[in-house]
Design an enzyme around this catalytic site. Sequence first.
Site, short mmCIF file in Angstrom:
data_model
loop_
_atom_site.label_atom_id
_atom_site.label_comp_id
_atom_site.label_asym_id
_atom_site.label_seq_id
_atom_site.Cartn_x
_atom_site.Cartn_y
_atom_site.Cartn_z
NE ARG A 119 -2.05 -1.04 3.81
CZ ARG A 119 -1.72 -2.23 4.24
NH1 ARG A 119 -2.17 -3.32 3.59
NH2 ARG A 119 -1.18 -2.13 5.59
N GLY A 121 1.13 3.97 1.84
CA GLY A 121 1.83 4.65 2.82
C GLY A 121 2.28 3.62 4.07
CB CYS A 122 2.44 -0.10 4.04
SG CYS A 122 3.21 -0.60 2.60
N GLY A 123 4.68 0.51 5.90
CA GLY A 123 5.93 0.45 6.24
C GLY A 123 6.62 -1.06 6.25
CB CYS A 125 3.69 -3.47 1.98
SG CYS A 125 2.94 -1.85 2.57
#
Length: 278
Positions: A119, A121-123, A125
Amino acid sequence: MSADTETSAMTETERAGFVERAIVRHRGDSRTCAIDHVAEEIPVALVFNGISHVVMMATPRDLEAFAYGFALTEGVVASAAAIFDCEVWLRPDSAEVAMIIAQEDFMRLKDRRRALTGRTGCGVCGIDSLELLDLRPQALPPSVIKVDLPQALAKAAAGLRAHQALMDATGGVHAAAWCTPQGEIVHVFEDIGRHNGLDKLIGHLALQGADLRRGFVFLSSRGSYELARKAARMRIPLLATISAPSSLAIQIATEAGMKLVGFCRQDAFVDYTPHILL
């Protein structure tokens, strides 16, 4: 891969990075119909040696640089020399970047068991267990640059906005800038995802054969975990952000010996690793 009626190789200049949408602006009691520019976001599949590894939501510009940067900052390959070929295929609503990498890197990649979706803005993923979460960076070598932090950061902060053409058009993207030790901005890449922008920047620098120890990165975002980890993996001595860092970003920078500063303005900044000297 061969082109067909739905898939074709396209140059980067063929996508503006934004789309036009009809809107109605409200201000007080007034309403105005208009056409607005909205940052484009599409799924981008990164394919290594014929196997789809991850799908990232990104702005469809500079996708070759994005793929190179992702492969390097995520540890898919040990160096840019391990990437033998890269093709970008753009569709109206998606994209695919196919890369050929060294077999030993490919085998290591398969062992990591990454999932297929991510995604914007994920960190973390694609990580399906805590054991796969890489939070222990190697220590950076001694710095080969000297940075006058107040002067360099002030110059970078003052100059970044002039390089954000996509931000001007949409108001909704992040920028990643490569700066000289004096704070002069050399390259800027924009994307709807902050980590995508950094990957594009690093990929571009890798394609140029730049020495990432001889400058610093300035980001128009917060200093999140994944940004610090990517920068530390690439041996970048200084990471500067406009907003705040997270506790994990500070931890990673500290362990790596990387200088991390936040809330950078033309007349102020906060040093989160004061014990690390440049």
